[in-house]
Design an enzyme around this catalytic site. Structure first.
Site, PDB file in Angstrom:
ATOM      1  N   ARG A   9      22.825   4.861 -60.159  1.00 35.23           N
ATOM      2  CA  ARG A   9      23.222   5.984 -61.004  1.00 35.23           C
ATOM      3  C   ARG A   9      22.032   6.839 -61.381  1.00 35.23           C
ATOM      4  NH1 ARG A   9      28.270   4.887 -63.800  1.00 35.23           N
ATOM      5  NH2 ARG A   9      29.131   3.093 -62.749  1.00 35.23           N
ATOM      6  N   ASN A  10      20.857   6.430 -60.942  1.00 38.81           N
ATOM      7  CA  ASN A  10      19.629   7.141 -61.304  1.00 38.81           C
ATOM      8  C   ASN A  10      19.382   8.263 -60.279  1.00 38.81           C
ATOM      9  OD1 ASN A  10      16.849   7.851 -61.357  1.00 38.81           O
ATOM     10  ND2 ASN A  10      16.381   5.978 -62.476  1.00 38.81           N
ATOM     11  N   ASP A  72      16.271  -2.277 -57.383  1.00 35.53           N
ATOM     12  CA  ASP A  72      15.888  -2.444 -58.779  1.00 35.53           C
ATOM     13  C   ASP A  72      14.377  -2.276 -58.820  1.00 35.53           C
ATOM     14  OD1 ASP A  72      17.286  -2.918 -61.281  1.00 35.53           O
ATOM     15  OD2 ASP A  72      15.915  -4.596 -61.523  1.00 35.53           O
ATOM     16  N   PHE A 153      10.173  11.340 -61.835  1.00 38.54           N
ATOM     17  CA  PHE A 153      11.055  10.943 -62.929  1.00 38.54           C
ATOM     18  C   PHE A 153      10.423   9.755 -63.648  1.00 38.54           C
ATOM     19  CE2 PHE A 153      12.924   6.973 -61.259  1.00 38.54           C
ATOM     20  CZ  PHE A 153      12.572   7.062 -59.931  1.00 38.54           C
ATOM     21  N   GLY A 154      11.102   9.279 -64.665  1.00 36.91           N
ATOM     22  CA  GLY A 154      10.687   8.054 -65.356  1.00 36.91           C
ATOM     23  C   GLY A 154       9.232   8.083 -65.822  1.00 36.91           C
ATOM     24  N   ASP A 156       6.538   8.549 -64.114  1.00 41.92           N
ATOM     25  CA  ASP A 156       5.617   9.278 -63.228  1.00 41.92           C
ATOM     26  C   ASP A 156       4.589  10.146 -63.963  1.00 41.92           C
ATOM     27  OD1 ASP A 156       6.574   8.093 -60.962  1.00 41.92           O
ATOM     28  OD2 ASP A 156       7.868   9.756 -60.371  1.00 41.92           O
ATOM     29  N   LYS A 176       3.561  10.953 -53.315  1.00 41.49           N
ATOM     30  CA  LYS A 176       4.312   9.796 -53.825  1.00 41.49           C
ATOM     31  C   LYS A 176       5.016   9.059 -52.686  1.00 41.49           C
ATOM     32  CE  LYS A 176       7.527   8.077 -57.238  1.00 41.49           C
ATOM     33  NZ  LYS A 176       8.553   8.292 -58.253  1.00 41.49           N
ATOM     34  N   HIS A 181       6.136   2.397 -54.205  1.00 44.26           N
ATOM     35  CA  HIS A 181       6.799   1.101 -54.154  1.00 44.26           C
ATOM     36  C   HIS A 181       8.153   1.231 -53.442  1.00 44.26           C
ATOM     37  CE1 HIS A 181       7.942   3.523 -57.492  1.00 44.26           C
ATOM     38  NE2 HIS A 181       8.791   2.651 -58.029  1.00 44.26           N
ATOM     39  N   ARG A 182       8.845   2.348 -53.698  1.00 36.69           N
ATOM     40  CA  ARG A 182      10.181   2.573 -53.099  1.00 36.69           C
ATOM     41  C   ARG A 182      10.051   2.774 -51.592  1.00 36.69           C
ATOM     42  NH1 ARG A 182      11.388   5.499 -56.805  1.00 36.69           N
ATOM     43  NH2 ARG A 182      12.397   3.777 -57.892  1.00 36.69           N
TER      44      ARG A 182
END
Ligand code: ITT
Length: 197
Positions: A9-10, A72, A153-154, A156, A176, A181-182
């Site tokens: 949902r993010n 996650d 986001f978050g 960053d 990025k 990590h993603r």
């Protein structure tokens, strides 16, 4: 190639996962879990990124009947003993801006050399009625003293990746995506995604 449900949902994650896959596997087609009326929010009750990612992916595959990709992730800060870690999205319980303020407050007085942190991500790919594949990615860096930059986001605006003097929010998507990590987790799960074809 089979459609894959993106079980998150993010919207920051949705943007990044699609952007990363455009380079890794342009044929991949993603659909949103929001398109399945029966889908509910999965409670993240696990103590590890693996547990929560697996739970979200399994649920989405079950409710949609399609392969599902979830992830996650979180930020693990050395000076906070690894917090907020798996609870990063709920750190302040008031959203991204309040999370960043709380982190700066908790780290007040901590010198530059002791502000190390790691972003971690576990990607999970679930096949309906089948098994779940997992892959992990990490990106080390440090927490800045003030929020800087508008991208991402978050956390960053606070996260300065190792080898750089600017935050991910200042460096922007190209930098990025090259090291996040993603990106690392998604690259590692790629062989399992390709086998869905
Ligand atoms: P879903 O469970 O629906 O995927 P969520 O936001 O609840 O969305 P998580 O439980 O995985 O996702 O929480 C991850 C949190 O960690 C996220 O809300 C951010 O605050 C932070 N985070 C993870 N990766 C990040 C990144 O690349 N940049 C900035 N913050 C990040």
């Amino acid at each position: 190639m089979a459609e894959i449900v993106l079980a998150t949902r993010n919207q920051g994650k949705v943007r990044e996962v699609k952007r990363i896959f455009r380079k890794l596997l342009p044929a991949a087609r993603f659909v949103s879990l929001a398109g399945f009326p029966k889908a509910r929010e999965v409670r993240e009750t696990g103590n590890t990124l693996e547990e929560n990612a697996g739970k979200k992916a399994r649920y989405a595959a079950g409710v949609s009947g399609l392969p599902a990709l979830a992830e996650d992730s979180g930020i693990f800060v050395d000076a906070l003993g690894g917090r907020p870690g798996v609870k990063s999205s709920r750190y302040s319980s008031k959203g991204d801006a309040a999370n960043n303020k709380k982190m700066l407050h908790e780290l007040r007085g901590v010198p530059a050399g002791k502000r190390g942190a790691a972003y971690k991500c576990v990607a999970a790919l679930a096949v309906p009625g089948g098994r779940v594949f997992f892959a992990r990615g990490e990106c080390r860096g440090k927490i800045g003293f003030v929020e800087k930059g508008k991208n991402g986001f978050g956390y960053d605006p606070l996260f300065i990746p190792a080898g750089f003097a600017k935050t991910f929010a200042e460096l922007g998507p190209r930098v990025k995506d090259g090291m996040s990590h993603r990106k690392r987790a998604l690259k590692r799960i790629l062989p399992a995604v390709k086998r869905l074809a």
